[in-house]
Design a protein around this motif. Structure first.
Motif, PDB file in Angstrom:
ATOM      1  N   UNK A 188       0.762  -0.959   0.194  1.00 36.31           N
ATOM      2  CA  UNK A 188       0.177   0.513   0.048  1.00 36.31           C
ATOM      3  C   UNK A 188       0.776   1.274  -0.132  1.00 36.31           C
ATOM      4  N   UNK A 189       0.212   2.079  -1.066  1.00 38.65           N
ATOM      5  CA  UNK A 189       1.131   3.762  -0.636  1.00 38.65           C
ATOM      6  C   UNK A 189       0.374   4.536  -0.647  1.00 38.65           C
ATOM      7  N   UNK A 190       1.115   4.894   1.005  1.00 31.68           N
ATOM      8  CA  UNK A 190       0.474   6.647   1.483  1.00 31.68           C
ATOM      9  C   UNK A 190       0.691   7.712   0.941  1.00 31.68           C
ATOM     10  N   UNK A 191       0.467   8.397   1.651  1.00 29.18           N
ATOM     11  CA  UNK A 191       0.678  10.127   1.589  1.00 29.18           C
ATOM     12  C   UNK A 191      -0.092  10.714   2.248  1.00 29.18           C
ATOM     13  N   UNK A 192       1.118  11.718   3.936  1.00 30.19           N
ATOM     14  CA  UNK A 192       0.366  12.599   4.614  1.00 30.19           C
ATOM     15  C   UNK A 192       1.280  14.050   4.215  1.00 30.19           C
ATOM     16  N   UNK A 193       0.525  14.468   4.378  1.00 27.55           N
ATOM     17  CA  UNK A 193       0.940  15.590   5.045  1.00 27.55           C
ATOM     18  C   UNK A 193       0.004  16.391   6.024  1.00 27.55           C
ATOM     19  N   UNK A 194       0.896  17.100   6.623  1.00 34.07           N
ATOM     20  CA  UNK A 194       0.459  17.521   8.013  1.00 34.07           C
ATOM     21  C   UNK A 194       0.706  19.476   6.948  1.00 34.07           C
ATOM     22  N   UNK A 195      -0.648  19.249   7.247  1.00 29.35           N
ATOM     23  CA  UNK A 195      -0.427  21.406   6.119  1.00 29.35           C
ATOM     24  C   UNK A 195      -0.734  22.207   7.251  1.00 29.35           C
ATOM     25  N   UNK A 196       0.184  23.502   6.160  1.00 24.53           N
ATOM     26  CA  UNK A 196       0.399  24.682   7.582  1.00 24.53           C
ATOM     27  C   UNK A 196       0.567  25.729   6.047  1.00 24.53           C
ATOM     28  N   UNK A 197       0.323  26.815   6.562  1.00 29.00           N
ATOM     29  CA  UNK A 197       0.641  28.425   5.560  1.00 29.00           C
ATOM     30  C   UNK A 197       1.924  28.373   5.147  1.00 29.00           C
ATOM     31  N   UNK A 198       2.600  28.236   6.031  1.00 25.80           N
ATOM     32  CA  UNK A 198       4.173  28.479   5.363  1.00 25.80           C
ATOM     33  C   UNK A 198       4.860  27.381   5.385  1.00 25.80           C
ATOM     34  N   UNK A 199       4.597  26.565   5.987  1.00 28.88           N
ATOM     35  CA  UNK A 199       5.453  25.177   5.190  1.00 28.88           C
ATOM     36  C   UNK A 199       5.158  23.787   5.511  1.00 28.88           C
ATOM     37  N   UNK A 200       4.363  22.429   4.870  1.00 26.46           N
ATOM     38  CA  UNK A 200       4.025  21.558   4.670  1.00 26.46           C
ATOM     39  C   UNK A 200       4.396  20.064   4.954  1.00 26.46           C
ATOM     40  N   UNK A 201       4.808  19.481   5.606  1.00 27.94           N
ATOM     41  CA  UNK A 201       5.610  19.046   5.768  1.00 27.94           C
ATOM     42  C   UNK A 201       4.896  17.589   4.872  1.00 27.94           C
ATOM     43  N   UNK A 254       5.665  -0.060   1.000  1.00 27.54           N
ATOM     44  CA  UNK A 254       7.034  -0.791   1.641  1.00 27.54           C
ATOM     45  C   UNK A 254       8.118  -0.707   2.598  1.00 27.54           C
ATOM     46  N   UNK A 255       7.507  -0.446   3.588  1.00 24.70           N
ATOM     47  CA  UNK A 255       8.009   0.299   4.632  1.00 24.70           C
ATOM     48  C   UNK A 255       9.124   1.048   4.675  1.00 24.70           C
ATOM     49  N   UNK A 256       9.240   2.164   3.537  1.00 26.98           N
ATOM     50  CA  UNK A 256      10.094   2.765   3.180  1.00 26.98           C
ATOM     51  C   UNK A 256       9.586   4.034   3.295  1.00 26.98           C
ATOM     52  N   UNK A 257       9.698   5.251   4.387  1.00 26.49           N
ATOM     53  CA  UNK A 257       9.271   6.189   4.928  1.00 26.49           C
ATOM     54  C   UNK A 257      10.105   7.855   4.327  1.00 26.49           C
ATOM     55  N   UNK A 258      10.110   8.576   2.847  1.00 21.05           N
ATOM     56  CA  UNK A 258      10.472   9.760   2.437  1.00 21.05           C
ATOM     57  C   UNK A 258       9.310  10.289   2.937  1.00 21.05           C
ATOM     58  N   UNK A 259      10.367  11.844   3.692  1.00 14.46           N
ATOM     59  CA  UNK A 259      10.044  12.890   3.997  1.00 14.46           C
ATOM     60  C   UNK A 259      10.779  14.446   3.308  1.00 14.46           C
ATOM     61  N   UNK A 260       9.263  15.589   2.755  1.00 15.36           N
ATOM     62  CA  UNK A 260      10.436  16.666   2.819  1.00 15.36           C
ATOM     63  C   UNK A 260       9.479  17.484   3.612  1.00 15.36           C
ATOM     64  N   UNK A 261       9.727  18.900   3.600  1.00 15.92           N
ATOM     65  CA  UNK A 261       8.865  20.682   3.575  1.00 15.92           C
ATOM     66  C   UNK A 261       8.844  21.390   2.361  1.00 15.92           C
ATOM     67  N   UNK A 262       7.314  21.212   1.779  1.00 15.27           N
ATOM     68  CA  UNK A 262       6.956  22.291   1.110  1.00 15.27           C
ATOM     69  C   UNK A 262       7.061  22.966   1.103  1.00 15.27           C
ATOM     70  N   UNK A 263       7.271  24.339   0.578  1.00 17.22           N
ATOM     71  CA  UNK A 263       7.274  26.249   0.836  1.00 17.22           C
ATOM     72  C   UNK A 263       6.997  26.758  -0.335  1.00 17.22           C
ATOM     73  N   UNK A 264       6.426  27.947   0.353  1.00 18.35           N
ATOM     74  CA  UNK A 264       6.043  28.817  -1.327  1.00 18.35           C
ATOM     75  C   UNK A 264       4.578  29.177  -0.947  1.00 18.35           C
ATOM     76  N   UNK A 277       1.300  24.590  -4.680  1.00 18.22           N
ATOM     77  CA  UNK A 277       2.869  24.064  -4.613  1.00 18.22           C
ATOM     78  C   UNK A 277       1.903  22.213  -4.042  1.00 18.22           C
ATOM     79  N   UNK A 278       1.184  22.449  -2.692  1.00 19.20           N
ATOM     80  CA  UNK A 278       1.468  20.684  -2.474  1.00 19.20           C
ATOM     81  C   UNK A 278       0.642  20.487  -3.985  1.00 19.20           C
ATOM     82  N   UNK A 279       0.049  20.766  -4.123  1.00 27.35           N
ATOM     83  CA  UNK A 279      -1.408  19.761  -5.162  1.00 27.35           C
ATOM     84  C   UNK A 279      -0.342  19.355  -6.096  1.00 27.35           C
ATOM     85  N   UNK A 280       0.898  19.887  -6.801  1.00 31.97           N
ATOM     86  CA  UNK A 280       1.361  19.921  -8.256  1.00 31.97           C
ATOM     87  C   UNK A 280       2.271  18.971  -7.405  1.00 31.97           C
ATOM     88  N   UNK A 281       2.978  19.208  -6.343  1.00 30.07           N
ATOM     89  CA  UNK A 281       3.974  17.711  -5.704  1.00 30.07           C
ATOM     90  C   UNK A 281       3.251  16.150  -5.416  1.00 30.07           C
TER      91      UNK A 281
END
Length: 191
Positions: free
Chosen positions: A1-14, A20-30, A36-40
């Motif tokens: 299963x693929x999961x995408x999670x978002x910690x949404x805020x006005x200035x930066x979104x996690x 497959x048990x591996x998690x990648x993260x990034x902080x989105x700003x703009x 920005x979030x919808x595009x990524x």
């Protein structure tokens, strides 16, 4: 299963992705956070092979008590931002979305919260004086950094937004949610 999670805020979104048990993260700003979030996230969804199930998106969702606990006087803006992102991804990309109340996902990890778990009694003033928003965020970061391997992280997180996005994924997995509902702005509680 693929999961995408978002910690949404006005200035930066996690943003955290799980596969497959591996998690990648990034902080989105703009300047245009919704864009920005919808595009990524849209780009990530488009990369999923056609023969695989589309990912589930997990977001932090807010109850009507958010306006009572609003530290920055931006509660309504934040709810509108989250709603825009959720609706765009759900309807245009056809992905299911799950909304978690902050007290709900934090409870999975025994982290303190601003709202009691029954969703009825707000303890904001008392808790804010003793714990504070920054300390709550710090506890999330410490939990994830101290358990990177168990959370499937292959690199260090760079923000509290990323930490909370990781915790949202693992709350979803821990609770074994089968029915996926898309939160709407007027909804108050999901999980």
């Amino acid at each position: 299963m693929r999961i995408i999670s978002l910690d949404i805020s006005k200035k930066s979104t996690g943003l955290a992705t799980y596969y497959n048990g591996v998690v990648h993260t990034e902080t989105l700003t703009g300047y245009d956070m919704a864009g920005v979030v919808i595009e990524r996230v849209g780009a990530y969804i488009d990369m999923v092979p056609a023969n695989e199930q589309k990912p589930v998106i997990v977001v932090e969702w807010y109850s009507e008590t958010l306006t009572h606990n609003d530290r920055t006087n931006t509660a309504e803006e934040l709810k509108c931002l989250a709603s825009t992102i959720i609706q765009e991804l759900h309807y245009k990309k056809g992905v299911p979305v799950v909304g978690f109340m902050p007290w709900s996902w934090r409870k999975v990890f025994n982290l303190p919260t601003l709202v009691k778990a029954d969703g009825q009694l707000v303890k904001y003033q008392m808790v804010a004086r003793t714990i504070g928003h920054d300390i709550l965020k710090r506890q999330s970061v410490d939990l994830v950094r101290n358990n990177q391997k168990q959370f499937g992280l292959i690199h260090d997180i760079t923000s509290d937004d990323e930490a909370e996005a990781v915790l949202l994924i693992h709350a979803f997995i821990s609770l074994g949610i089968r029915e996926v509902n898309t939160p709407r702005l007027e909804d108050s509680i999901h999980y």
